[in-house]
Design an enzyme around this catalytic site. Structure first.
Site, PDB file in Angstrom:
ATOM      1  N   LYS A  21       1.914 -11.188  -4.720  1.00  0.00           N
ATOM      2  CA  LYS A  21       2.555 -10.153  -5.529  1.00  0.00           C
ATOM      3  C   LYS A  21       4.002  -9.906  -5.092  1.00  0.00           C
ATOM      4  O   LYS A  21       4.921  -9.845  -5.919  1.00  0.00           O
ATOM      5  CB  LYS A  21       1.757  -8.865  -5.451  1.00  0.00           C
ATOM      6  CG  LYS A  21       2.309  -7.742  -6.332  1.00  0.00           C
ATOM      7  CD  LYS A  21       2.883  -6.634  -5.501  1.00  0.00           C
ATOM      8  CE  LYS A  21       3.386  -5.493  -6.357  1.00  0.00           C
ATOM      9  NZ  LYS A  21       3.855  -4.353  -5.543  1.00  0.00           N
ATOM     10  N   ARG A  39       7.832   6.969  -1.565  1.00  0.00           N
ATOM     11  CA  ARG A  39       7.740   6.683  -0.130  1.00  0.00           C
ATOM     12  C   ARG A  39       8.468   5.387   0.223  1.00  0.00           C
ATOM     13  O   ARG A  39       9.097   5.287   1.279  1.00  0.00           O
ATOM     14  CB  ARG A  39       6.268   6.595   0.292  1.00  0.00           C
ATOM     15  CG  ARG A  39       6.090   6.561   1.804  1.00  0.00           C
ATOM     16  CD  ARG A  39       4.699   7.006   2.207  1.00  0.00           C
ATOM     17  NE  ARG A  39       4.523   6.941   3.660  1.00  0.00           N
ATOM     18  CZ  ARG A  39       3.924   5.955   4.302  1.00  0.00           C
ATOM     19  NH1 ARG A  39       3.426   4.941   3.612  1.00  0.00           N
ATOM     20  NH2 ARG A  39       3.810   5.970   5.611  1.00  0.00           N
ATOM     21  N   PHE A  76       4.421  -2.165 -17.634  1.00  0.00           N
ATOM     22  CA  PHE A  76       4.244  -1.568 -16.312  1.00  0.00           C
ATOM     23  C   PHE A  76       4.914  -0.199 -16.266  1.00  0.00           C
ATOM     24  O   PHE A  76       4.321   0.779 -15.788  1.00  0.00           O
ATOM     25  CB  PHE A  76       4.844  -2.486 -15.241  1.00  0.00           C
ATOM     26  CG  PHE A  76       4.770  -1.938 -13.841  1.00  0.00           C
ATOM     27  CD1 PHE A  76       3.642  -2.142 -13.064  1.00  0.00           C
ATOM     28  CD2 PHE A  76       5.825  -1.207 -13.304  1.00  0.00           C
ATOM     29  CE1 PHE A  76       3.559  -1.633 -11.765  1.00  0.00           C
ATOM     30  CE2 PHE A  76       5.750  -0.693 -12.017  1.00  0.00           C
ATOM     31  CZ  PHE A  76       4.617  -0.909 -11.246  1.00  0.00           C
ATOM     32  N   ASN A  86       0.834  -1.218   0.000  1.00  0.00           N
ATOM     33  CA  ASN A  86       0.000   0.000   0.000  1.00  0.00           C
ATOM     34  C   ASN A  86       0.863   1.260   0.000  1.00  0.00           C
ATOM     35  O   ASN A  86       0.639   2.182   0.787  1.00  0.00           O
ATOM     36  CB  ASN A  86      -0.933   0.006   1.219  1.00  0.00           C
ATOM     37  CG  ASN A  86      -1.928  -1.131   1.184  1.00  0.00           C
ATOM     38  OD1 ASN A  86      -2.520  -1.415   0.141  1.00  0.00           O
ATOM     39  ND2 ASN A  86      -2.128  -1.806   2.310  1.00  0.00           N
ATOM     40  N   PRO A 123       4.266 -10.505 -11.638  1.00  0.00           N
ATOM     41  CA  PRO A 123       3.644  -9.903 -10.448  1.00  0.00           C
ATOM     42  C   PRO A 123       2.429  -9.083 -10.885  1.00  0.00           C
ATOM     43  O   PRO A 123       2.534  -8.233 -11.772  1.00  0.00           O
ATOM     44  CB  PRO A 123       4.746  -8.994  -9.896  1.00  0.00           C
ATOM     45  CG  PRO A 123       6.018  -9.441 -10.577  1.00  0.00           C
ATOM     46  CD  PRO A 123       5.587  -9.933 -11.915  1.00  0.00           C
ATOM     47  N   ASP A 168      -0.442  -6.432  -9.922  1.00  0.00           N
ATOM     48  CA  ASP A 168      -0.996  -5.435  -9.005  1.00  0.00           C
ATOM     49  C   ASP A 168      -2.089  -4.676  -9.744  1.00  0.00           C
ATOM     50  O   ASP A 168      -2.512  -5.080 -10.828  1.00  0.00           O
ATOM     51  CB  ASP A 168       0.104  -4.510  -8.487  1.00  0.00           C
ATOM     52  CG  ASP A 168       0.753  -3.687  -9.588  1.00  0.00           C
ATOM     53  OD1 ASP A 168       0.373  -3.845 -10.777  1.00  0.00           O
ATOM     54  OD2 ASP A 168       1.638  -2.869  -9.278  1.00  0.00           O
TER      55      ASP A 168
END
Length: 414
Positions: free
Chosen positions: A300, A206, A369, A201, A317, A319
């Site tokens: 993931k 970050r 991606f 998340n 992966p 997402d």
């Protein structure tokens, strides 16, 4: 002081500006001149790129034995002998901070007459490291070029893979025109795993901040370069120590602090510090099933580790980005019936792309991606209505169309 070296590598085989910033590794930082700096194999590296070559230098030099050890606490312990390096225009490999107390020996790579050193203008210079007039000789514990080529997996022809994927997938072909040179890094599994535990998340900037705070708290101090201190990535033993969860919560990791601490402790208790590396030799199914037993590791994150550090190139992966790409651009059936990404939908999307792209499906997935990330909208290579003589370097930032806009234009032309 570190000295620039280089090897031949076209942007079609490697784009540093995308590969190092697309969310695979979170420690590479780019300066205003386009140079990238990070820690790799316990040493500080700086990279830059031209239309034909990758240039690199290793600061120090260090091995893990010469880095400054830290205790597994959050308290800062600064060694006054920590090496400080300031990059200057005229870099001389014979000038090295004597305070490091590093013993120097001659490196076989430097002794090789074919080994090239570059001055700041890019001109070839002869290495004098083995000359009689040199009082100190540099020691390189690794063949740095091999380390870098292994990290970028440059033994794999990306151009051939792009051609294969383009033949199989018309949509990939359109995107690939604007995003060449996106390849999968071969990372250290420990760094890869704990970095992606931080990704839950979260967004790239970050995550990068968390990874840096993790290194500052539990890594080893390596050196100071241009006013910034660099640290190695923490060892599993350091992250398994008492008080890690509390310290990381204080540093803003939230619930991820417990995941990091518990995962490190489980690895030490039931396996060993080298266990993650051993999964490179195991089949995908086994590696994946072992990884998801760890705290904070779902399908993931496990697949990211399998793809980016465990030599499983077909891993996809999935997402929300990949889910949206599958629904929007590939019209994969029945994947929008639920509001959340279910296990069945995850598997359906991964199976679809694996069948479409083949053995290196995970690499192809990374291209799409990256193209879908907003941060790269201005970095797509502008190729439309441009003659070969007018093509600019892809490393020079210019006003270019986003991948979505470029795709729409191409559709109209077709």
């Amino acid at each position: 002081m570190a000295h620039w070296r280089r090897f031949t590598c076209k942007p079609a085989e490697l784009r540093l500006d995308i590969t190092l910033a697309c969310g695979q590794s979170f420690r590479w930082k780019q300066n205003q001149t386009g140079e990238w700096t990070s820690v790799l194999r316990g040493q500080v590296w700086t990279l830059k790129q031209t239309d034909t070559e990758v240039h690199y230098k290793v600061h120090g030099p260090f091995s893990q034995k010469t880095s400054i050890k830290r205790t597994c606490t959050s308290k800062r312990t600064v060694n006054p002998k920590m090496i400080k390096i300031k990059c200057e225009p005229d870099t001389d490999i014979t000038k090295f901070n004597a305070a490091s107390s590093v013993k120097h020996e001659c490196d076989p790579e430097i002794m090789n007459p074919s080994s090239e050193l570059l001055d700041t203008t890019g001109r070839r210079t002869l290495s004098k490291a083995c000359g009689e007039s040199i009082k100190q000789k540099l020691v390189y514990n690794q063949d740095h070029e091999k380390v870098l080529k292994n990290y970028f997996q440059l033994d794999i022809s990306l151009e051939k893979l792009y051609k294969h994927w383009s033949l199989q997938d018309p949509h990939f072909k359109k995107i690939a025109t604007h995003f060449p040179g996106v390849r999968i890094l071969r990372q250290d599994p420990v760094e890869n795993l704990f970095s992606f535990i931080c990704s839950s998340n979260n967004h790239i900037s970050r995550i990068s901040g968390m990874v840096e705070r993790l290194c500052e708290a539990y890594g080893d101090q390596l050196l100071e370069l241009d006013g910034r201190v660099y640290y190695s990535f923490p060892r599993v033993e350091a992250l398994a120590a008492d008080g890690v969860e509390k310290t990381l919560r204080e540093k803003g990791f939230g619930y991820r602090a417990k995941y990091i601490s518990e995962t490190a402790r489980r690895i030490i208790q039931f396996h060993s510090a080298d266990w993650l590396m051993s999964l490179r030799d195991r089949p995908y199914e086994e590696a994946h099933s072992q990884l998801v037993t760890l705290q904070g590791v779902g399908s993931k994150v496990a697949d990211c580790v399998c793809l980016m550090s465990l030599d499983k190139p077909g891993t996809i992966p999935v997402d929300t980005h990949v889910w949206q790409i599958a629904a929007r651009d590939y019209k994969v059936t029945n994947i929008n019936k639920t509001k959340s990404l279910t296990t069945a939908t995850y598997k359906q999307i991964a199976d679809y792309f694996q069948q479409l792209w083949g053995e290196y499906a995970g690499w192809a997935h990374s291209v799409l991606f990256s193209a879908d990330l907003k941060q790269f909208e201005k970095q797509a290579v502008k190729t439309e209505k441009t003659s070969p003589d007018q093509v600019k370097s892809p490393m020079k930032r210019s006003k270019v169309s986003s991948s979505k806009t470029a795709t729409k234009r191409l559709k109209k032309q077709l």
